[in-house]
Design an enzyme around this catalytic site. Structure first.
Site, short mmCIF file in Angstrom:
data_model
loop_
_atom_site.label_atom_id
_atom_site.label_comp_id
_atom_site.label_asym_id
_atom_site.label_seq_id
_atom_site.Cartn_x
_atom_site.Cartn_y
_atom_site.Cartn_z
N LYS A 83 59.87 48.30 51.91
CA LYS A 83 60.59 49.38 52.59
C LYS A 83 60.73 49.12 54.09
CE LYS A 83 56.74 52.55 53.54
NZ LYS A 83 56.23 53.93 53.38
N ASP A 84 59.93 48.19 54.64
CA ASP A 84 60.02 47.85 56.07
C ASP A 84 61.08 46.78 56.34
OD1 ASP A 84 57.92 49.58 56.61
OD2 ASP A 84 56.41 48.01 56.45
N ARG A 132 61.71 60.98 57.28
CA ARG A 132 62.04 61.38 55.91
C ARG A 132 61.10 62.46 55.41
NH1 ARG A 132 59.58 59.96 51.31
NH2 ARG A 132 58.37 58.41 52.46
N ARG A 133 59.81 62.24 55.55
CA ARG A 133 58.85 63.23 55.05
C ARG A 133 58.96 64.55 55.79
NH1 ARG A 133 54.27 58.58 55.03
NH2 ARG A 133 54.73 57.69 52.97
N ARG A 150 49.98 59.17 63.43
CA ARG A 150 50.24 57.73 63.46
C ARG A 150 48.95 56.96 63.21
NH1 ARG A 150 53.63 59.59 67.79
NH2 ARG A 150 55.82 59.34 67.21
N GLY A 151 49.10 55.64 63.09
CA GLY A 151 47.95 54.77 62.90
C GLY A 151 47.86 54.26 61.48
N ASN A 152 46.86 53.41 61.23
CA ASN A 152 46.68 52.87 59.89
C ASN A 152 46.07 53.92 58.97
OD1 ASN A 152 43.88 52.89 60.41
ND2 ASN A 152 43.94 50.81 61.22
N ARG A 156 44.38 57.64 59.90
CA ARG A 156 44.97 58.89 59.43
C ARG A 156 43.96 59.70 58.62
NH1 ARG A 156 51.36 57.54 58.35
NH2 ARG A 156 51.54 55.96 59.99
N CYS A 243 65.28 52.16 57.82
CA CYS A 243 64.07 52.62 57.15
C CYS A 243 63.48 53.87 57.78
CB CYS A 243 63.03 51.51 57.11
SG CYS A 243 62.46 50.97 58.74
#
Length: 309
Positions: A83-84, A132-133, A150-152, A156, A243
């Site tokens: 998706k990226d 999108r979300r 944000r973040g990994n 999160r 994206c």
């Protein structure tokens, strides 16, 4: 022994995905030596929000440096979250393989008593930075307080545990690949939140003329996933969206028939365009393009452009 260098971002999730890919490749090519090399991308280094970079037309912020490493032969196969990956690839590169897809859905993880999206109290703080979300959430539950997150994945989850949010939205695939499936409280079905085109799938990218790497990568190619992804990405390309756009798409295949559902929404949730099409699996690319044209005729371009602004 032949040697193949596999390139990836250095995040925990990217490395987990790549180790899974290498393990599958090793099963098919046991006499080949596979080495993993991490590559830092602009998306990893930049303090600027991804939505800001996308709005300025800065595409491929998760993949450009990895593709540069491919073109310069520093790596032989690149592993991306599909998706990226922009829908248009650089000259000289190709997606040689798309392995079997993991669950494409988004999921909710919440605090105690906050385990279902429909049951969250009015004003509940829900974390996501996905355009999108946000669009889906505002259309479905305009009473929620949507906050950037944000973040990994670890960052999160930590933000949720610290009490900054009542619930957060993540992709199921990342949690599954990191063996964190027990943390998932609710899988969000398509009538609530449609996944990003290509979500849950990986892409193995190679140099077009590197016959060995193409052959090695193709050993774990999954045709069913490829057909579904083709429909979704042709839909995204037909919309002229990237994206980061408020676009959802999901394709399924049953008895040789592909069904593609598409969604485009206003960022503030005030307007939604949704449509479905189906046809023979051999026509998956055409179906995606045709659905995009149908939704553009209904005003999707204005919603996508408003999101960029």
């Amino acid at each position: 022994m032949r040697s193949i260098t596999v390139g990836t971002r250095g995040s925990t999730l990217a490395l987990a995905q790549t180790r899974w890919v290498v393990a599958r490749l090793k099963e098919e090519w046991p006499d080949t030596d596979f080495r993993i090399q991490t590559v830092s991308t602009k998306g990893d280094r930049s303090q600027e929000s991804l939505s800001s970079m996308a709005a300025k037309g800065d595409k491929g912020f998760w993949v450009k440096e990895i593709e540069d490493a491919l073109l310069s032969s520093r790596i032989d196969i690149a592993v991306h979250s599909l998706k990226d990956l922009p829908t248009v690839q650089p000259e000289g590169l190709e997606v040689a393989s798309i392995p079997q897809r993991v669950d494409a859905r988004d999921v909710l993880i919440g605090k105690e008593g906050m385990k279902r999206l429909a049951e969250l109290p009015q004003g509940a703080r829900i974390g996501t930075s996905s355009v999108r979300r946000k669009a889906f959430l505002r259309a479905y539950r305009p009473d929620l307080n949507i906050l950037d997150l944000r973040g990994n994945i670890d960052t999160r989850l930590g933000a949720l545990s610290s009490g900054d949010y009542d619930a957060i939205i993540l992709a199921a695939a990342g949690l599954i690949r990191l063996e964190l499936r027990p943390r998932i409280d609710e899988f969000l079905e398509a009538d609530v939140m449609l996944a990003a085109p290509g979500q849950g799938a990986l892409a193995l990218e190679t140099r077009s003329e590197d016959d060995l790497s193409v052959e090695v990568a193709y050993a774990i190619h999954d045709r069913n996933t490829d057909d579904r992804i083709t429909a979704e990405r042709e839909f995204l390309a037909g919309l002229g969206a990237g994206c980061m756009a408020p676009v959802g798409a999901h394709a399924t295949i049953k008895n040789g028939v592909v069904t593609l559902e598409g969604w485009v929404g206003a960022v503030d949730g005030s307007q939604v365009i949704r449509a479905t099409t189906s046809g023979d699996v051999a026509e998956c690319a055409d179906l995606g393009a045709e659905l995009a044209q149908d939704m553009l005729a209904q005003g999707a371009a204005a919603l996508i452009e408003a999101a960029r602004e």
